[in-house]
Design a protein around this motif. Structure first.
Motif, PDB file in Angstrom:
ATOM      1  N   PRO A 176       0.825  -1.215   0.000  1.00  0.00           N
ATOM      2  CA  PRO A 176       0.000   0.000   0.000  1.00  0.00           C
ATOM      3  C   PRO A 176       0.854   1.257   0.000  1.00  0.00           C
ATOM      4  N   LEU A 177       0.656   2.102  -1.014  1.00  0.00           N
ATOM      5  CA  LEU A 177       1.479   3.302  -1.175  1.00  0.00           C
ATOM      6  C   LEU A 177       0.768   4.570  -0.717  1.00  0.00           C
ATOM      7  N   GLY A 178      -0.567   4.577  -0.757  1.00  0.00           N
ATOM      8  CA  GLY A 178      -1.279   5.785  -0.351  1.00  0.00           C
ATOM      9  C   GLY A 178      -2.765   5.641  -0.558  1.00  0.00           C
ATOM     10  N   LEU A 179      -3.530   6.511   0.111  1.00  0.00           N
ATOM     11  CA  LEU A 179      -4.984   6.512   0.037  1.00  0.00           C
ATOM     12  C   LEU A 179      -5.472   7.868  -0.460  1.00  0.00           C
ATOM     13  N   VAL A 180      -6.563   7.847  -1.223  1.00  0.00           N
ATOM     14  CA  VAL A 180      -7.141   9.071  -1.769  1.00  0.00           C
ATOM     15  C   VAL A 180      -8.646   9.050  -1.525  1.00  0.00           C
ATOM     16  N   TYR A 187      -9.924   5.422  -2.427  1.00  0.00           N
ATOM     17  CA  TYR A 187      -9.117   4.591  -3.327  1.00  0.00           C
ATOM     18  C   TYR A 187      -7.778   4.287  -2.661  1.00  0.00           C
ATOM     19  N   LEU A 188      -7.290   3.080  -2.908  1.00  0.00           N
ATOM     20  CA  LEU A 188      -5.959   2.679  -2.463  1.00  0.00           C
ATOM     21  C   LEU A 188      -5.063   2.549  -3.680  1.00  0.00           C
ATOM     22  N   ILE A 189      -3.935   3.255  -3.664  1.00  0.00           N
ATOM     23  CA  ILE A 189      -2.916   3.095  -4.695  1.00  0.00           C
ATOM     24  C   ILE A 189      -1.861   2.159  -4.123  1.00  0.00           C
ATOM     25  N   ALA A 190      -1.585   1.080  -4.829  1.00  0.00           N
ATOM     26  CA  ALA A 190      -0.687   0.054  -4.289  1.00  0.00           C
ATOM     27  C   ALA A 190       0.189  -0.511  -5.392  1.00  0.00           C
ATOM     28  N   TRP A 191       1.289  -1.106  -4.966  1.00  0.00           N
ATOM     29  CA  TRP A 191       2.184  -1.796  -5.892  1.00  0.00           C
ATOM     30  C   TRP A 191       1.884  -3.283  -5.817  1.00  0.00           C
ATOM     31  N   THR A 192       1.752  -3.913  -6.984  1.00  0.00           N
ATOM     32  CA  THR A 192       1.456  -5.335  -7.057  1.00  0.00           C
ATOM     33  C   THR A 192       2.488  -6.020  -7.940  1.00  0.00           C
ATOM     34  N   GLN A 196       1.882  -0.886 -10.587  1.00  0.00           N
ATOM     35  CA  GLN A 196       1.012  -0.028  -9.781  1.00  0.00           C
ATOM     36  C   GLN A 196      -0.444  -0.237 -10.173  1.00  0.00           C
ATOM     37  N   ARG A 197      -1.310  -0.365  -9.170  1.00  0.00           N
ATOM     38  CA  ARG A 197      -2.738  -0.552  -9.398  1.00  0.00           C
ATOM     39  C   ARG A 197      -3.526   0.342  -8.442  1.00  0.00           C
ATOM     40  N   THR A 198      -4.785   0.615  -8.816  1.00  0.00           N
ATOM     41  CA  THR A 198      -5.688   1.408  -7.977  1.00  0.00           C
ATOM     42  C   THR A 198      -6.886   0.557  -7.602  1.00  0.00           C
ATOM     43  N   ILE A 229      -3.463   9.199 -12.576  1.00  0.00           N
ATOM     44  CA  ILE A 229      -4.629   8.313 -12.616  1.00  0.00           C
ATOM     45  C   ILE A 229      -5.861   9.088 -13.061  1.00  0.00           C
ATOM     46  N   VAL A 230      -6.048  10.284 -12.496  1.00  0.00           N
ATOM     47  CA  VAL A 230      -7.200  11.113 -12.860  1.00  0.00           C
ATOM     48  C   VAL A 230      -7.158  11.465 -14.342  1.00  0.00           C
ATOM     49  N   GLU A 231      -5.974  11.817 -14.826  1.00  0.00           N
ATOM     50  CA  GLU A 231      -5.841  12.177 -16.243  1.00  0.00           C
ATOM     51  C   GLU A 231      -6.223  11.011 -17.147  1.00  0.00           C
ATOM     52  N   ARG A 232      -5.761   9.801 -16.797  1.00  0.00           N
ATOM     53  CA  ARG A 232      -6.104   8.632 -17.608  1.00  0.00           C
ATOM     54  C   ARG A 232      -7.609   8.358 -17.556  1.00  0.00           C
ATOM     55  N   MET A 233      -8.202   8.484 -16.364  1.00  0.00           N
ATOM     56  CA  MET A 233      -9.634   8.236 -16.233  1.00  0.00           C
ATOM     57  C   MET A 233     -10.447   9.257 -17.021  1.00  0.00           C
ATOM     58  N   GLU A 234     -10.035  10.509 -16.984  1.00  0.00           N
ATOM     59  CA  GLU A 234     -10.758  11.538 -17.715  1.00  0.00           C
ATOM     60  C   GLU A 234     -10.662  11.308 -19.220  1.00  0.00           C
ATOM     61  N   GLU A 235      -9.495  10.845 -19.672  1.00  0.00           N
ATOM     62  CA  GLU A 235      -9.359  10.525 -21.097  1.00  0.00           C
ATOM     63  C   GLU A 235     -10.296   9.389 -21.483  1.00  0.00           C
ATOM     64  N   ARG A 236     -10.401   8.397 -20.600  1.00  0.00           N
ATOM     65  CA  ARG A 236     -11.283   7.268 -20.860  1.00  0.00           C
ATOM     66  C   ARG A 236     -12.754   7.695 -20.858  1.00  0.00           C
TER      67      ARG A 236
END
Length: 326
Positions: A176-180, A187-192, A196-198, A229-236
């Motif tokens: 676990p790297l951080g929470l938003v 959301y949890l940002i973590a390394w797997t 990196q995954r959300t 992450i937000v930028e990628r989601m907004e593009e999607r």
């Protein structure tokens, strides 16, 4: 104050002083590990503090290091007045809803130089955050979020039971790297093992610490990772763009409703040309249907067709009501 202190980053200076106040005695290696800087940089910072007149002294010998003499409560003299006010503008609102933050804020105020305290206190009290909506109670932070936050701080690996969208629950071991918290969704940002995954916290069925620790990836910053992450989601979410014409006086209303999914793209005569984005033609049409004939969709035809279809549906449903009004 010496020129050496003046060029030190204020946030690092604060961190070094608070670390020394907490531990009393530290080595350059301790500071380097805690602040994620090189040992050489940590040593230079400690030497600079000592040179500036702060009671930080090297202790020779096998068990030596650097000591804040007498457990001194030194002021945060590396902060300028502007930096102090900026710090307390950030910390102050949190203190209105978190008792721990309020206690920390009081201690930070006492640690400031006398000349900064009045303005810092005013900055801290300039904003109050009320997280409850009208008619609702304040939402408590979920227990799962608190446990994951603890794992982030301790850098402890976690075993998640996670239900992805449309998928069965599976087990994931993550760092676990951080929470938003975004719009009441955590959301949890973590390394797997796959990078990196959300993860959405409301899809986590269980989380247990494994007892193993991990090292954060070099250069990782939570705010930067979330912005990407937000930028990628907004593009999607913005896979389709429609060109819309509307009267200038209503543009601010459209932008207020659609946010970054509505951008001004020039003028066309006495009307403003807008670019409206969404994943599908239907979603754009649903956003625009309520405007009726006060807007014109120039393209694409797929959005025009969806608006026409919605219009026919409404006509069939309410034609009888319209007839009675006559």
């Amino acid at each position: 104050m010496s020129a050496t202190i003046g060029v030190m980053r204020a946030d690092r200076l604060v961190a070094v002083l608070l670390l020394m106040q907490a531990r009393g005695r530290v080595t350059a290696a301790d500071v380097a590990a805690e602040l994620e800087i090189s040992v050489a940089t940590a040593r230079r910072d400690l030497e600079a503090l000592s040179t500036a007149g702060i009671p930080v002294y090297p202790q020779p010998g096998r068990n030596g290091g650097w000591q804040l003499v007498g457990g001194a409560r030194t002021d945060l003299s590396g902060l300028t007045a502007t930096e102090a006010q900026a710090l307390f503008l950030l910390v102050g609102p949190a203190a209105s809803i978190a008792p721990d933050a309020k206690a920390a804020l009081r201690k930070l105020v006492r640690a400031l130089p006398d000349t900064f305290r009045e303005h810092a206190q005013a900055a801290a009290e300039a904003v109050v955050i009320d997280p409850a909506r009208w008619g609702e109670h304040v939402k408590e932070r979920p227990e799962l979020v608190r446990r994951l936050q603890d794992a982030v701080v301790r850098r402890e690996r976690v075993r998640l039971l996670y239900s992805g969208r449309g998928r069965a629950t599976s087990e994931r071991v993550v760092d676990p790297l951080g929470l938003v918290d975004k719009d009441d969704v955590w959301y949890l940002i973590a390394w797997t093992e796959k990078g990196q995954r959300t993860f959405r916290i409301d899809r986590v069925a269980g989380a247990d610490a494994t007892g193993e620790t991990f090292e954060r990836p070099d250069g990782f910053e939570l705010s930067t990772a979330w912005a990407e992450i937000v930028e990628r989601m907004e593009e999607r979410r913005s896979g389709l763009t429609a060109t819309v014409l509307m009267d200038e006086r209503f543009v601010w209303v459209m932008q207020d409703r659609l946010g970054r999914n509505c951008e001004v793209d020039g003028t066309d005569g006495d009307r403003v040309r807008l670019k409206v984005t969404a994943p599908t033609p239907l979603m754009i049409a649903q956003h625009l249907a309520g405007w009726g004939g006060s807007i014109e969709v120039v393209d694409p035809p797929s959005v025009q067709a969806e608006l026409a279809r919605l219009g026919r549906e409404l006509t069939r449903r309410y034609a009888a009501v319209d007839h009675l009004d006559e």
